[in-house]
Design a protein around this motif. Structure first.
Motif, PDB file in Angstrom:
ATOM      1  N   GLU A   4       0.827  -1.206   0.000  1.00  0.00           N
ATOM      2  CA  GLU A   4       0.000   0.000   0.000  1.00  0.00           C
ATOM      3  C   GLU A   4       0.864   1.260   0.000  1.00  0.00           C
ATOM      4  O   GLU A   4       0.557   2.227  -0.687  1.00  0.00           O
ATOM      5  CB  GLU A   4      -0.942  -0.007   1.208  1.00  0.00           C
ATOM      6  N   LYS A   5       1.955   1.236   0.750  1.00  0.00           N
ATOM      7  CA  LYS A   5       2.862   2.380   0.802  1.00  0.00           C
ATOM      8  C   LYS A   5       3.511   2.599  -0.571  1.00  0.00           C
ATOM      9  O   LYS A   5       3.583   3.733  -1.059  1.00  0.00           O
ATOM     10  CB  LYS A   5       3.934   2.136   1.862  1.00  0.00           C
ATOM     11  N   ALA A   6       3.979   1.532  -1.187  1.00  0.00           N
ATOM     12  CA  ALA A   6       4.587   1.637  -2.521  1.00  0.00           C
ATOM     13  C   ALA A   6       3.572   2.166  -3.529  1.00  0.00           C
ATOM     14  O   ALA A   6       3.909   3.002  -4.376  1.00  0.00           O
ATOM     15  CB  ALA A   6       5.131   0.278  -2.964  1.00  0.00           C
ATOM     16  N   GLN A   7       2.329   1.703  -3.429  1.00  0.00           N
ATOM     17  CA  GLN A   7       1.289   2.174  -4.348  1.00  0.00           C
ATOM     18  C   GLN A   7       1.030   3.662  -4.145  1.00  0.00           C
ATOM     19  O   GLN A   7       0.833   4.403  -5.110  1.00  0.00           O
ATOM     20  CB  GLN A   7      -0.004   1.369  -4.163  1.00  0.00           C
ATOM     21  N   ARG A   8       1.057   4.122  -2.895  1.00  0.00           N
ATOM     22  CA  ARG A   8       0.892   5.562  -2.627  1.00  0.00           C
ATOM     23  C   ARG A   8       2.017   6.352  -3.292  1.00  0.00           C
ATOM     24  O   ARG A   8       1.793   7.408  -3.865  1.00  0.00           O
ATOM     25  CB  ARG A   8       0.852   5.844  -1.129  1.00  0.00           C
ATOM     26  N   TYR A   9       3.248   5.840  -3.224  1.00  0.00           N
ATOM     27  CA  TYR A   9       4.377   6.505  -3.876  1.00  0.00           C
ATOM     28  C   TYR A   9       4.161   6.581  -5.386  1.00  0.00           C
ATOM     29  O   TYR A   9       4.399   7.612  -6.005  1.00  0.00           O
ATOM     30  CB  TYR A   9       5.689   5.772  -3.600  1.00  0.00           C
ATOM     31  N   LEU A  10       3.707   5.477  -5.961  1.00  0.00           N
ATOM     32  CA  LEU A  10       3.466   5.460  -7.407  1.00  0.00           C
ATOM     33  C   LEU A  10       2.354   6.419  -7.807  1.00  0.00           C
ATOM     34  O   LEU A  10       2.368   6.992  -8.891  1.00  0.00           O
ATOM     35  CB  LEU A  10       3.109   4.047  -7.871  1.00  0.00           C
ATOM     36  N   ASN A  11       1.379   6.578  -6.916  1.00  0.00           N
ATOM     37  CA  ASN A  11       0.211   7.382  -7.260  1.00  0.00           C
ATOM     38  C   ASN A  11       0.432   8.884  -7.121  1.00  0.00           C
ATOM     39  O   ASN A  11      -0.415   9.660  -7.544  1.00  0.00           O
ATOM     40  CB  ASN A  11      -0.994   6.948  -6.427  1.00  0.00           C
ATOM     41  N   ILE A  12       1.571   9.317  -6.557  1.00  0.00           N
ATOM     42  CA  ILE A  12       1.770  10.757  -6.438  1.00  0.00           C
ATOM     43  C   ILE A  12       2.361  11.377  -7.697  1.00  0.00           C
ATOM     44  O   ILE A  12       2.347  12.581  -7.858  1.00  0.00           O
ATOM     45  CB  ILE A  12       2.644  11.137  -5.211  1.00  0.00           C
ATOM     46  N   THR A  13       2.884  10.547  -8.595  1.00  0.00           N
ATOM     47  CA  THR A  13       3.444  11.076  -9.833  1.00  0.00           C
ATOM     48  C   THR A  13       2.336  11.299 -10.861  1.00  0.00           C
ATOM     49  O   THR A  13       1.393  10.515 -10.937  1.00  0.00           O
ATOM     50  CB  THR A  13       4.524  10.133 -10.408  1.00  0.00           C
ATOM     51  N   PRO A  14       2.449  12.370 -11.654  1.00  0.00           N
ATOM     52  CA  PRO A  14       1.441  12.606 -12.689  1.00  0.00           C
ATOM     53  C   PRO A  14       1.696  11.803 -13.961  1.00  0.00           C
ATOM     54  O   PRO A  14       0.980  11.939 -14.943  1.00  0.00           O
ATOM     55  CB  PRO A  14       1.572  14.111 -12.947  1.00  0.00           C
ATOM     56  N   SER A  15       2.714  10.958 -13.952  1.00  0.00           N
ATOM     57  CA  SER A  15       3.084  10.162 -15.121  1.00  0.00           C
ATOM     58  C   SER A  15       2.535   8.745 -15.013  1.00  0.00           C
ATOM     59  O   SER A  15       2.165   8.285 -13.943  1.00  0.00           O
ATOM     60  CB  SER A  15       4.617  10.084 -15.234  1.00  0.00           C
ATOM     61  N   ILE A  16       2.552   8.054 -16.140  1.00  0.00           N
ATOM     62  CA  ILE A  16       2.179   6.639 -16.175  1.00  0.00           C
ATOM     63  C   ILE A  16       3.331   5.840 -15.573  1.00  0.00           C
ATOM     64  O   ILE A  16       4.484   6.016 -15.967  1.00  0.00           O
ATOM     65  CB  ILE A  16       1.948   6.149 -17.623  1.00  0.00           C
ATOM     66  N   ILE A  17       3.049   4.974 -14.634  1.00  0.00           N
ATOM     67  CA  ILE A  17       4.006   3.974 -14.147  1.00  0.00           C
ATOM     68  C   ILE A  17       3.362   2.632 -14.470  1.00  0.00           C
ATOM     69  O   ILE A  17       2.271   2.330 -14.001  1.00  0.00           O
ATOM     70  CB  ILE A  17       4.281   4.091 -12.633  1.00  0.00           C
ATOM     71  N   LEU A  18       4.055   1.837 -15.273  1.00  0.00           N
ATOM     72  CA  LEU A  18       3.455   0.658 -15.879  1.00  0.00           C
ATOM     73  C   LEU A  18       4.402  -0.526 -15.811  1.00  0.00           C
ATOM     74  O   LEU A  18       5.579  -0.400 -16.116  1.00  0.00           O
ATOM     75  CB  LEU A  18       3.167   1.004 -17.350  1.00  0.00           C
ATOM     76  N   SER A  19       3.881  -1.679 -15.409  1.00  0.00           N
ATOM     77  CA  SER A  19       4.652  -2.918 -15.381  1.00  0.00           C
ATOM     78  C   SER A  19       4.018  -3.899 -16.359  1.00  0.00           C
ATOM     79  O   SER A  19       2.808  -4.120 -16.319  1.00  0.00           O
ATOM     80  CB  SER A  19       4.641  -3.484 -13.960  1.00  0.00           C
ATOM     81  N   LEU A  20       4.846  -4.457 -17.236  1.00  0.00           N
ATOM     82  CA  LEU A  20       4.384  -5.452 -18.208  1.00  0.00           C
ATOM     83  C   LEU A  20       5.085  -6.779 -17.971  1.00  0.00           C
ATOM     84  O   LEU A  20       6.269  -6.814 -17.653  1.00  0.00           O
ATOM     85  CB  LEU A  20       4.690  -5.000 -19.645  1.00  0.00           C
ATOM     86  N   SER A  21       4.348  -7.865 -18.146  1.00  0.00           N
ATOM     87  CA  SER A  21       4.937  -9.205 -18.091  1.00  0.00           C
ATOM     88  C   SER A  21       5.695  -9.459 -19.388  1.00  0.00           C
ATOM     89  O   SER A  21       5.663  -8.632 -20.311  1.00  0.00           O
ATOM     90  CB  SER A  21       3.834 -10.250 -17.906  1.00  0.00           C
ATOM     91  N   LEU A  22       6.343 -10.602 -19.490  1.00  0.00           N
ATOM     92  CA  LEU A  22       7.112 -10.926 -20.696  1.00  0.00           C
ATOM     93  C   LEU A  22       6.250 -11.064 -21.946  1.00  0.00           C
ATOM     94  O   LEU A  22       6.758 -10.946 -23.058  1.00  0.00           O
ATOM     95  CB  LEU A  22       7.934 -12.203 -20.471  1.00  0.00           C
ATOM     96  N   ASP A  23       4.954 -11.318 -21.765  1.00  0.00           N
ATOM     97  CA  ASP A  23       4.074 -11.380 -22.942  1.00  0.00           C
ATOM     98  C   ASP A  23       3.345 -10.053 -23.154  1.00  0.00           C
ATOM     99  O   ASP A  23       2.361  -9.989 -23.882  1.00  0.00           O
ATOM    100  CB  ASP A  23       3.102 -12.557 -22.851  1.00  0.00           C
ATOM    101  N   ALA A  24       3.842  -8.990 -22.518  1.00  0.00           N
ATOM    102  CA  ALA A  24       3.322  -7.625 -22.660  1.00  0.00           C
ATOM    103  C   ALA A  24       1.918  -7.440 -22.086  1.00  0.00           C
ATOM    104  O   ALA A  24       1.168  -6.574 -22.516  1.00  0.00           O
ATOM    105  CB  ALA A  24       3.392  -7.149 -24.111  1.00  0.00           C
ATOM    106  N   THR A  25       1.577  -8.253 -21.085  1.00  0.00           N
ATOM    107  CA  THR A  25       0.319  -8.065 -20.364  1.00  0.00           C
ATOM    108  C   THR A  25       0.555  -7.059 -19.253  1.00  0.00           C
ATOM    109  O   THR A  25       1.559  -7.131 -18.544  1.00  0.00           O
ATOM    110  CB  THR A  25      -0.159  -9.408 -19.762  1.00  0.00           C
ATOM    111  N   VAL A  26      -0.380  -6.123 -19.084  1.00  0.00           N
ATOM    112  CA  VAL A  26      -0.250  -5.118 -18.036  1.00  0.00           C
ATOM    113  C   VAL A  26      -0.440  -5.795 -16.680  1.00  0.00           C
ATOM    114  O   VAL A  26      -1.487  -6.371 -16.403  1.00  0.00           O
ATOM    115  CB  VAL A  26      -1.285  -3.983 -18.208  1.00  0.00           C
TER     116      VAL A  26
END
Length: 188
Positions: free
Chosen positions: A73-95
């Motif tokens: 939850e803390k890490a998600q709060r950190y990610l959510n304060i940026t106005p940019s897209i933060i995106l993680s994709l698997s090896l088959d390019a699934t979000v």
């Protein structure tokens, strides 16, 4: 909850149960326990005849689970304060993961984005082959990432945006590549 579950077993409504609960230790602190009960033999009317149960102290496991949830939850709060897209994709390019700003920029909700194939849904048809080649090189470790590249995305409402991307590789504990992490800033 524990009493209700045990009542269900006693009435024959359930034949097994697993319940986690907290008890107060004699010195006053709370301890997590887990109880598992199973009906071994029932009477003709369906009520239990023999019930076997096991209770065990799971305090350390529960505290670890709670700590992991809080850290996520803390890490998600950190990610959510940026106005940019933060995106993680698997090896088959699934979000696999996206922050709130990413959902807003892509004009959708989290559930509209997570689990979707990035290349098929969010890229323009004419850009897919080139982006896929870069993604495959990044995923295979042939390029290291962290380069800044410009690319277009298509939002869920069909709008076209220019995004400035920084991409990196995500590795597991054994050092194997398991996906990519990207930060994208809307420069439209």
């Amino acid at each position: 909850v524990v009493q209700h579950t045990m009542d269900q077993i006693a009435s024959g409504e359930r034949d097994q149960a697993l319940v986690d609960y907290r008890l107060v230790h004699k010195d006053g602190h709370l301890i997590w326990f887990s109880s598992r009960a199973s009906v071994i033999r029932s009477q003709p009317d369906g009520s239990p005849d023999i019930v076997v149960g096991v209770q065990r102290n799971v305090d350390e496991r529960k505290r670890t689970e709670i700590a992991l949830i809080k850290a996520r939850e803390k890490a998600q709060r950190y990610l959510n304060i940026t106005p940019s897209i933060i995106l993680s994709l698997s090896l088959d390019a699934t979000v696999e993961e996206i922050n709130e700003a990413g959902c807003t920029i892509l004009e959708g909700k989290r559930e509209d984005v997570i689990g979707k194939k990035w290349m098929d849904i969010f890229l323009l048809e004419e850009d897919r082959q080139a982006v896929r080649a870069v993604f495959e090189s990044l995923s295979a470790g042939r390029i290291t990432g962290n380069e800044i590249v410009e690319g277009r995305v298509k939002t869920l409402n069909g709008n076209i945006l220019d995004i400035l991307w920084t991409n990196s590789i995500i590795r597991d504990d054994a050092g194997r590549i398991r996906g990519t992490l990207s930060a994208g800033h809307d420069i439209t």
